[in-house]
Motif scaffolding. Structure first.
Motif: not given
Length: 114
Positions: A5-14
């Protein structure tokens, strides 16, 4: 099938940043609505984030789960509170919410560092 979910959050931010450049009026309007709806008020932000998390589970939105679970943790929601929120989401969302509820619990543990 463990999600990060950390990666999902980062991806969604980008992705959100790219969309904001492509459509600033729409994204800025949405961000303004988000800020207004989630501001501290009579209902504390922690509870607003927990409500958004429950809806995210019921509608099966990974990016929403990541964003709102993280925000609920930052706002001070405990694991126990978040488990009870997941219980309500499962009640309202039925069988598919069980799948996303268990995944949301993984996000809770990830953001709490467990």
């Amino acid at each position: 099938m463990t999600k990060n979910y950390t990666e999902i959050t980062q991806d969604q931010h980008q992705l959100g940043s790219a969309y904001r450049k492509a459509s600033p009026d729409t994204m800025n309007a949405f961000l303004g609505l988000h800020k207004a709806a989630m501001a501290e008020g009579v209902v504390p932000k922690k509870y607003k984030e927990m409500m958004a998390s429950a809806i995210a589970i019921a509608i099966r939105c990974d990016g929403c789960i990541a964003s709102h679970i993280k925000a609920a943790v930052v706002a001070g929601a405990s694991r126990e509170e978040l488990v009870e929120m997941i219980n309500v989401a499962v009640l309202m969302g039925g069988g598919p919410a069980i799948i996303y509820g268990t995944q949301a619990l993984a996000a809770v543990d990830e953001f709490l560092g467990k």
